[in-house]
Design a protein around this motif. Sequence first.
Motif, mmCIF file in Angstrom:
data_model
loop_
_atom_site.group_PDB
_atom_site.id
_atom_site.type_symbol
_atom_site.label_atom_id
_atom_site.label_comp_id
_atom_site.label_asym_id
_atom_site.label_seq_id
_atom_site.Cartn_x
_atom_site.Cartn_y
_atom_site.Cartn_z
ATOM 1 N N LYS A 226 -22.366 79.345 -34.594
ATOM 2 C CA LYS A 226 -22.078 79.964 -35.886
ATOM 3 C C LYS A 226 -20.572 79.936 -36.183
ATOM 4 C CE LYS A 226 -23.794 83.972 -38.376
ATOM 5 N NZ LYS A 226 -24.266 85.347 -38.194
ATOM 6 N N TYR A 227 -19.757 80.156 -35.159
ATOM 7 C CA TYR A 227 -18.301 80.055 -35.362
ATOM 8 C C TYR A 227 -17.938 78.639 -35.790
ATOM 9 C CZ TYR A 227 -16.996 84.494 -32.925
ATOM 10 O OH TYR A 227 -16.819 85.794 -32.556
ATOM 11 N N VAL A 228 -18.503 77.667 -35.092
ATOM 12 C CA VAL A 228 -18.176 76.262 -35.388
ATOM 13 C C VAL A 228 -18.534 75.929 -36.842
ATOM 14 C CG1 VAL A 228 -18.855 73.865 -34.891
ATOM 15 C CG2 VAL A 228 -18.336 75.434 -33.004
ATOM 16 N N GLU A 229 -19.735 76.335 -37.234
ATOM 17 C CA GLU A 229 -20.198 76.072 -38.601
ATOM 18 C C GLU A 229 -19.253 76.720 -39.621
ATOM 19 O OE1 GLU A 229 -24.157 77.622 -40.569
ATOM 20 O OE2 GLU A 229 -24.501 76.771 -38.561
ATOM 21 N N ALA A 230 -18.846 77.964 -39.343
ATOM 22 C CA ALA A 230 -17.984 78.687 -40.286
ATOM 23 C C ALA A 230 -16.608 78.040 -40.395
ATOM 24 C CB ALA A 230 -17.845 80.147 -39.862
ATOM 25 N N LYS B 131 -15.070 81.784 -24.062
ATOM 26 C CA LYS B 131 -14.878 80.454 -23.460
ATOM 27 C C LYS B 131 -15.958 79.503 -23.983
ATOM 28 C CE LYS B 131 -13.613 77.445 -20.116
ATOM 29 N NZ LYS B 131 -14.393 76.263 -20.473
ATOM 30 N N ASN B 132 -17.197 79.999 -24.071
ATOM 31 C CA ASN B 132 -18.284 79.149 -24.576
ATOM 32 C C ASN B 132 -18.019 78.693 -26.002
ATOM 33 O OD1 ASN B 132 -19.568 79.482 -22.143
ATOM 34 N ND2 ASN B 132 -20.875 81.177 -22.849
ATOM 35 N N THR B 133 -17.389 79.563 -26.790
ATOM 36 C CA THR B 133 -17.076 79.194 -28.179
ATOM 37 C C THR B 133 -15.982 78.124 -28.206
ATOM 38 O OG1 THR B 133 -17.737 81.387 -28.909
ATOM 39 C CG2 THR B 133 -16.400 80.101 -30.448
ATOM 40 N N ILE B 134 -14.971 78.283 -27.338
ATOM 41 C CA ILE B 134 -13.915 77.259 -27.272
ATOM 42 C C ILE B 134 -14.533 75.916 -26.867
ATOM 43 C CG2 ILE B 134 -11.808 76.530 -26.056
ATOM 44 C CD1 ILE B 134 -10.977 79.495 -25.971
ATOM 45 N N ASP B 135 -15.444 75.950 -25.898
ATOM 46 C CA ASP B 135 -16.125 74.711 -25.487
ATOM 47 C C ASP B 135 -16.891 74.088 -26.657
ATOM 48 O OD1 ASP B 135 -15.172 75.100 -22.949
ATOM 49 O OD2 ASP B 135 -17.051 75.873 -22.116
ATOM 50 N N VAL C 147 -14.551 72.273 -28.922
ATOM 51 C CA VAL C 147 -14.177 70.990 -28.331
ATOM 52 C C VAL C 147 -15.304 69.975 -28.574
ATOM 53 C CG1 VAL C 147 -13.697 69.772 -26.149
ATOM 54 C CG2 VAL C 147 -12.708 72.037 -26.550
ATOM 55 N N GLU C 148 -16.522 70.426 -28.295
ATOM 56 C CA GLU C 148 -17.672 69.543 -28.449
ATOM 57 C C GLU C 148 -17.844 69.060 -29.886
ATOM 58 O OE1 GLU C 148 -21.914 70.633 -27.040
ATOM 59 O OE2 GLU C 148 -20.493 70.863 -25.359
ATOM 60 N N ALA C 149 -17.521 69.955 -30.840
ATOM 61 C CA ALA C 149 -17.661 69.589 -32.252
ATOM 62 C C ALA C 149 -16.477 68.752 -32.735
ATOM 63 C CB ALA C 149 -17.790 70.863 -33.095
ATOM 64 N N GLY C 150 -15.495 68.531 -31.845
ATOM 65 C CA GLY C 150 -14.336 67.715 -32.198
ATOM 66 C C GLY C 150 -13.343 68.406 -33.119
ATOM 67 N N GLN D 109 -8.002 71.509 -34.653
ATOM 68 C CA GLN D 109 -7.787 71.908 -36.060
ATOM 69 C C GLN D 109 -7.586 73.406 -36.216
ATOM 70 O OE1 GLN D 109 -11.097 70.562 -38.489
ATOM 71 N NE2 GLN D 109 -11.031 68.590 -37.468
ATOM 72 N N VAL D 110 -7.920 74.180 -35.178
ATOM 73 C CA VAL D 110 -7.827 75.648 -35.302
ATOM 74 C C VAL D 110 -7.079 76.282 -34.141
ATOM 75 C CG1 VAL D 110 -9.887 76.198 -36.665
ATOM 76 C CG2 VAL D 110 -10.115 75.861 -34.217
ATOM 77 N N LYS D 111 -6.458 77.416 -34.452
ATOM 78 C CA LYS D 111 -5.853 78.241 -33.414
ATOM 79 C C LYS D 111 -6.880 79.297 -33.019
ATOM 80 C CE LYS D 111 -1.764 76.390 -33.788
ATOM 81 N NZ LYS D 111 -1.275 75.476 -32.766
#
Length: 212
Positions: free
Chosen positions: A131-135, A158-162, A165-168, A172-174
């Motif tokens: 959901k973070y990645v999508e947002a 950590k899982n969100t940071i991973d 990375v996976e989404a490439g 682009q974000v801090k």
Amino acid sequence: MGPELEKIYEGILDGNTKQVLENVEAALAANIQPAVILNEGMIAAMGEVGQLFEDGEYFVPEMLIAARAMQKGLEVLKPYLSEDDVQSPGKVVIGTVKGDLHDIGKNLVAMMLEGAAFEVVDLGTDVSPEKYVEAIKESGAQIIAMSALLTTTMPNMKNTIDALVEAGIRDQVKVMIGGAPITQAYADQIGADGFAEDASRAVAKAKALLQK
Ligand code: B1M
């Protein structure tokens, strides 16, 4: 502590929303600084609630009504926590990580960021890495701000940071993290860009991250 602050403190401990609201208004009318009302009246009271829970004197229902009284008080305080600064420094996606329902600290950080003219996309609580990645993709935000209050949910940062990375899109974000169990050492360990101890430092950190 003045009588208004004492009543705010007591009101949160008792989960007495009416008492909190009346005394936040009274404290503002008595020209007590909003930051003092927040820190000495409200945040200090939630600290005591946590202590009482740890000591086995409070249970989840008491924590819940205390949290509700605090949230209502924060709504009254919100307009007074703003700076006059009008130009938006940037956009932030914020949320509490997956598995975690604590949102008072996250709401406070969101409120202070809005007060400093940031555009804030608030995803709420229990936010999955996906959901973070999508947002981030949808909003184009420059910062992702994650909050966690439980030692058991911290790993979802950590899982969100991973997932970023996976989404490439990691570069682009801090990534900014915070919450009671979080430390700078943990931020370094998981590769977050920034950590802030409290909501006002979170604003300073967000501004600093955008300058980098
Ligand atoms: Co919970 N809870 N809780 N709880 N709760 C804690 C966190 C706990 C420390 C209490 C204790 O034992 N002393 C403990 C965690 C222990 C641990 O992990 N080691 C705990 C527990 C165990 C639980 C449950 C598991 C209890 C149960 O069911 N048996 C359960 C878990 C539910 C879940 O999430 N899945 C639970 C539930 C709840 C309630 C729902 C009842 C309620 C939350 C209501 C709500 O948020 N809407 C609640 C509450 C209220 C608390 C305490 C008492 C208060 C939290 C709070 O709001 N503090 C808390 C004890 C404590 O922290 N002393 C506790 C005030 C708030 C302003 O501070 O969130 O720390 P805080 O935010 C600060 C900073 O951390 C920082 O800025 C804010 C200040 O300016 N910050 C950031 C926060 N996020 C940031 C992000 C940033 C930067 C800074 O950048 C992105």
